[in-house]
Enzyme design. Structure first.
Site, PDB file in Angstrom:
ATOM      1  N   GLU A  85      -4.480   1.850  -0.887  1.00 35.96           N
ATOM      2  CA  GLU A  85      -5.938   2.079  -1.082  1.00 35.96           C
ATOM      3  C   GLU A  85      -6.756   1.568   0.084  1.00 35.96           C
ATOM      4  OE1 GLU A  85      -3.896   0.577  -3.291  1.00 35.96           O
ATOM      5  OE2 GLU A  85      -3.546   2.408  -4.435  1.00 35.96           O
ATOM      6  N   ASP A 125       3.095   2.751  -1.434  1.00 37.64           N
ATOM      7  CA  ASP A 125       2.303   2.141  -2.507  1.00 37.64           C
ATOM      8  C   ASP A 125       1.192   1.311  -1.849  1.00 37.64           C
ATOM      9  OD1 ASP A 125       1.627   1.115  -5.006  1.00 37.64           O
ATOM     10  OD2 ASP A 125       3.265  -0.338  -5.044  1.00 37.64           O
ATOM     11  N   ASP A 166      -0.509   1.846 -12.270  1.00 37.32           N
ATOM     12  CA  ASP A 166       0.006   0.861 -13.234  1.00 37.32           C
ATOM     13  C   ASP A 166      -0.569   1.026 -14.630  1.00 37.32           C
ATOM     14  OD1 ASP A 166       1.298   0.019 -11.019  1.00 37.32           O
ATOM     15  OD2 ASP A 166       0.131  -1.806 -10.731  1.00 37.32           O
TER      16      ASP A 166
HETATM   17  C1  NOJ Z   1       2.249  -1.622  -7.610  1.00 36.91           C
HETATM   18  C2  NOJ Z   1       2.745  -0.280  -8.035  1.00 36.91           C
HETATM   19  O1  NOJ Z   1       1.749   0.414  -8.708  1.00 36.91           O
HETATM   20  C3  NOJ Z   1       3.987  -0.454  -8.881  1.00 36.91           C
HETATM   21  O2  NOJ Z   1       4.460   0.797  -9.274  1.00 36.91           O
HETATM   22  C4  NOJ Z   1       5.038  -1.202  -8.097  1.00 36.91           C
HETATM   23  O3  NOJ Z   1       6.155  -1.418  -8.910  1.00 36.91           O
HETATM   24  C5  NOJ Z   1       4.479  -2.546  -7.635  1.00 36.91           C
HETATM   25  N1  NOJ Z   1       3.289  -2.320  -6.871  1.00 36.91           N
HETATM   26  C6  NOJ Z   1       5.478  -3.322  -6.788  1.00 36.91           C
HETATM   27  O4  NOJ Z   1       5.770  -2.645  -5.631  1.00 36.91           O
END
Ligand code: NOJ
Length: 982
Positions: A555, A552, A632
């Site tokens: 970017e 994650d 998200d």
């Molecule tokens: C951002 C991610 O997009 C999300 O899916 C994740 O739960 C959080 N970071 C925490 O790791």
């Protein structure tokens, strides 16, 4: 420590940090737009839009770029030459050009800048950055399809233009006009794509900064007039946004080009964005956006709907489509990029009153730095374009079988007990799932490669319980490494100098989940070697063979960085500025993880398994490493609705293993929304439920009836259709074909369907789904493009195409039709996980089409190893013919008969796996009195076949419901050759 304790620590530490930074606090209603630049706030974007405006408004404007005819050479499929840019003061800039023509029929046009290439420029501020334009994007993105064409030939070299012919049967032609420099691509003599037709091409050449004398304003005097004689230099030398200043040591260096698609009304692609599949106009037009589509991978949580704003990943590939023709371009540039889309309509004949009017779509590509490097695909079919693109950037990895089943995630399952409890509850409620996920809270204080000893004291027992039902664990590892004492991972990162550097060439420090952090520089091959060591079972103790990975924030997300990412003047391996490589950053990190997992199992365990990695950030080529998800989103209906065009857009961009958080990440979905989301999610190639740490628990068994039951049905539907999904993944992994397919792809001649992006086909199965995405819906209108019968999947109600059909869609129903002419493989026995279905029998659903025939395929292998590459797989074609009255299974394997032990063992293990049922939908009424059918099977390696009679049941047409027949237990092996005679 229990749930409360774990959360308590999280909230006291991270929440304070995040609140200070204004990030990830209580879900706001929408994205903080002001944190991200508009084109107007991005110097090079603004400059190039202004340039385009000047060109458009200046009558007789002549593009200052000319190809020197004397420089043109053609050798072994490559045309080369020098383009000269003429400056206002009479000086010239030399831009080396190559036009490479590949065997695959793809052309590549590359333009560099001689001065920078030779390093004959000065960097400002004592920068240690590279001087050249970034020329390594291909190293990460391109893996094949670049064999130069031996058939390509120079057709004509004239004073005005040079032309080359290439491609299959020399059908393609590139005509390069010398002055102004422009390229036109033709197929069968017809123009398909034009470069610099609008003269927007702009190559910002290197120039030294000329310090202008500062004229002091004396008291009482008027301010001196601004110098308006030259170009607007205000964003050339440094640029500030949101309190961060970019030092821009190389000055202005953007590259821009207009690419037109004459006669093409639709362009698709440029993922990742939230708008419709068919890209909207960004300047002028009716449904305009005011900003160009932006590609600058960013952590844009709670993103807005219907917007050209950038998101987490970039695929700079677009396809233009018109009736019976698809073409495309890949803009290989990893720097921040903006794309303006405009359309113009020209009448074919001024007296035709609009009849025969043709729309041309124009695109204007603008990148901050790097080469001008464009690949051109001339089709003519959507599959030709996607296939050639996929050959270049790599096919999607054939995932392990579990990875295409259902994944249960939330931020966070807080203890190992919690994980085991959720696992037991799924079983108790007889709900299938394959994978449970751990978000960042499993770590000891956000130090990756550690377990929190209080909450996860015994991770191996947890993984063992999961393994008992063939289930897996996925845990998260992000690229930011906590900057703290007594943490060997950061010590190694620093001592080995494997982190990204800041502009002064020292280790870069920024903030993310752990607080102060450093970032692994995955552009460095040595970082890949080191990364491998961290995943070893003996190094990251507590991880077992059924554990896989989630990357994650790659970017990368930097909470205190400009636009929540890294400063552009940071330095990576090879002294490339972050500016040059930003959009590739996520890809390099997943690549490192993928290689690490390969090594973990292959080198250490001699187990040749396919890694599974999920990534948030991506670029062209990331599909080779695993799956992506759309980040998200929010638990609101509009986000459910947007997920479908978003995933379709990725599917046609060579990255089909894509999903969106089921249920919505931020906020608490209503039970209806959650249920509808599962029904849609059952049709996402990557199917995972996920939720933010502040949300209420929402595992399917918590919803209560009727919701839990309906969600379970959706999950079971996914599980029973796994053979069809896996076959679609196999097709994607060998041809690049999308897994979920939009109308234009399946019906390229039907212009009424080109803009439809809320319904889709699953692989080549003929299954047409249109999940409900609106609250309170009771029905759904599906569009049928062809003259064919479509049957309701559940009750065989027959609909006749072409046209629109209203299908009942109360909460317990997913609008799902079967297009006549296909055979769909299923496995109908409900199990706890997909791994437990390995030896289950198959059901074949034969859906008779207007022609009286039907066809389908099935691909199967062990679902985990690379042994299929040696031939350990089953690939069958099923063909039904009403005229012949038969259904046959034929072999499609291309590997030939292998004598390898592995292959033999696999095929032997499958010999007992049978077809338990054949359902024939739309069965001919002549079969009414039939009580049995004849089945013959040819054992593998034998030519003689044994014949037997098996019972047959016919169910007559009932109102709108089609007649169908069932062959019960034909007893034939799924991997064998057989025939059923009706
Ligand atoms: C951002 C991610 O997009 C999300 O899916 C994740 O739960 C959080 N970071 C925490 O790791």
């Amino acid at each position: 420590m229990g749930v409360k304790g774990a959360f308590g620590r999280w909230s006291s530490y991270s929440l304070v940090l995040l609140c200070i930074l204004g990030i990830y606090t209580t879900p706001a209603v929408s994205v903080k737009k002001e944190n991200f630049k508009t084109c107007d706030q991005s110097g090079f974007c603004k400059r190039n839009r202004a340039y385009a405006d000047t060109v458009t408004s200046t009558s007789g404007f002549k593009s200052p770029y000319t190809l020197e005819p004397a420089s043109v050479k053609f050798d072994h499929g490559v045309l080369s030459g020098t383009v000269i840019k003429s400056l206002a003061d009479g000086a010239t800039v030399r831009l080396p050009l190559t036009v490479a023509l590949f065997d695959s029929g793809v052309a590549r046009v590359t333009l560099d800048e001689e001065k920078r290439k030779k390093g004959e420029i000065d960097l400002r501020h004592g920068s240690k950055a590279r001087k050249e334009r970034y020329n390594e994007a291909e190293k990460w993105a391109i893996v094949g399809g670049t064999k130069l064409s031996s058939g390509a030939a120079m057709k004509a070299v004239g004073k005005v233009a040079t032309s080359v012919v290439y491609g299959p049967e020399s059908k393609f032609e590139a005509i390069i006009t010398h002055s102004p420099f422009a390229v036109e691509f033709r197929r069968d003599g017809e123009t398909q794509i034009k470069f610099n037709d609008k003269a927007f091409m702009n190559f910002e050449h290197w120039r030294p900064k000329v310090e202008k004398p500062v004229v002091e304003k004396k008291e009482g005097e008027e301010a001196p007039p601004e110098d308006t004689t030259g170009e607007d230099e205000s964003t050339w030398w440094d640029e500030s946004f949101g309190g961060n200043t970019d030092s821009k040591p190389r000055g202005p260096e953007a590259v821009a080009l207009d690419i037109s698609f004459p006669g093409y009304e639709h362009v698709f692609g440029a993922a990742e964005h939230t708008g419709p599949l068919s890209l909207k106009e960004t300047r002028g037009g009716d449904r305009k956006y005011s900003d160009p589509y932006r590609l600058y991978n960013s952590d844009v949580f709670e993103y807005e709907m219907d917007s050209p704003m950038t998101l987490y990943g970039s695929i700079p590939f677009v396809q233009a489509h018109k009736k019976d023709s698809t073409v495309g371009v890949l803009w290989l540039n990893a720097a921040e990029t903006w794309i303006d889309v405009t359309k113009s309509t020209a009448s074919a004949n001024p007296l035709s009153l609009g009849i025969g009017a043709k729309t041309t779509t124009n695109t204007h590509w603008i990148s901050e730095s790097g080469l001008l490097d464009v690949f051109v695909f001339l089709g003519p079919k959507p599959q030709d374009v996607i296939g050639a693109y996929s050959e270049l950037t790599g096919y999607t990895q054939l995932p392990q079988h579990f990875a295409i089943a259902y994944h249960q995630c939330r931020w966070n399952y807080v203890t190992d007990e919690d994980v085991m409890d959720v696992d037991r509850k799924f079983d108790k409620h007889r709900i299938p799932y394959d994978v449970i996920w751990l978000d960042i809270e499993y770590t000891h204080e956000k130090e990756y490669f550690t377990w929190d000893p209080m909450t996860f004291p015994d991770p191996l027992t947890m993984q063992k319980q999961l393994d008992g039902h063939e289930r897996k664990l996925v845990y998260i590892i992000d690229p930011h490494i906590k900057n703290t004492d007594n943490y060997p991972v950061v010590d190694e990162l620093k001592s080995k100098d494997l982190a990204t550097h800041n502009k002064d060439d020292n280790i870069y420090e920024g903030w993310c989940w752990p607080g102060s952090s450093h970032w692994v520089d995955a552009f460095n091959p040595k970082a890949h070697d080191w990364w491998k060591t961290l995943f070893r079972y003996d190094k990251f103790k507590g991880t077992a063979k059924n554990s896989w990975l989630w990357n994650d924030m790659n970017e990368p997300s930097v909470f205190n960085g400009p636009e929540t990412t890294m400063p552009k003047d940071n330095l990576h391996h090879g002294q490339w500025e972050h500016r040059d490589v930003h959009n590739l950053n996520g890809l390099t990190f997943v690549n490192a993880t993928y290689n690490a997992l390969l090594a973990r199992d292959k080198e250490e365990e001699k187990h040749n398994v396919r890694p599974f990695v999920l990534t948030r950030s991506f670029y062209s080529g990331s599909q080779r490493m695993g799956a992506m998800w759309t980040g998200d989103n929010q638990a609101i209906w509009s986000h459910l609705e947007a997920s479908i065009p978003m995933l379709l857009s990725l599917n046609i961009a060579g990255f089909p293993f894509a999903g969106a958080d089921v249920g919505g990440f931020f906020g608490n979905p209503s039970k209806e929304l959650l249920t509808r989301w599962y029904q849609a999610g059952a049709f996402y190639p990557f199917f995972r439920g996920h939720a933010h740490i502040d949300t209420r628990r929402r595992e399917p068994y918590l919803a209560g009836e009727p919701y839990t039951g309906i969600i379970t049905q959706a999950l079971r539907l996914r599980y029973s259709l796994l053979p069809a999904w896996y076959t679609a993944f196999h097709e994607a992994s060998t041809t690049g074909a999308p897994i979920i397919r939009p109308q234009y792809y399946v019906h390229p001649s039907d212009d009424k369907g080109f803009a439809i992006d809320d319904q889709f086909y699953v692989g080549s199965t003929g299954l047409l789904a249109k999940p409900v995405t609106v609250e309170g819906a009771e029905s759904q209108e599906l569009y049928l493009a062809d003259k064919e019968t479509y049957y309701d999947y559940f009750d065989f109600w027959a609909y006749e195409g072409p046209g629109k059909e209203k299908v009942a869609a109360p909460l317990n129903t997913i609008p799902l039709l079967m297009q006549g002419g296909h055979i769909i493989p299923r496995r109908d026995r409900p199990r706890r996980s997909s791994g437990l279905m390995k030896w289950d029998p198959f059901t074949l659903v034969v859906v008779i089409g207007h022609s009286g025939d039907a066809e389908g395929t099935l691909y199967l292998d062990d679902g985990e190893s690379f042994d299929f590459q040696e031939g350990a797989y089953i690939h069958r074609k099923f063909a039904f013919s009403t005229a012949a009255g038969s259904l046959q299974s034929e072999d499609l394997t291309t590997a030939g008969t292998s004598t390898s032990k592995k292959v033999k063992a696999y095929l032997a293990s499958m010999a007992q796996v049978h077809v338990e049922k054949v359902i024939i939908v739309g069965a001919p009424s002549a079969w009414q009195s039939k009580a049995k059918v004849q089945v013959s099977e040819t054992a593998s390696g034998s030519s003689s076949s044994a014949t037997k009679d098996v019972p047959f049941e016919f169910v007559a047409k009932d109102g709108g419901k089609a007649a169908y027949a069932v062959v019960k237990n034909p007893g034939v092996a799924i991997g064998a050759g057989w025939k059923i005679q009706f």
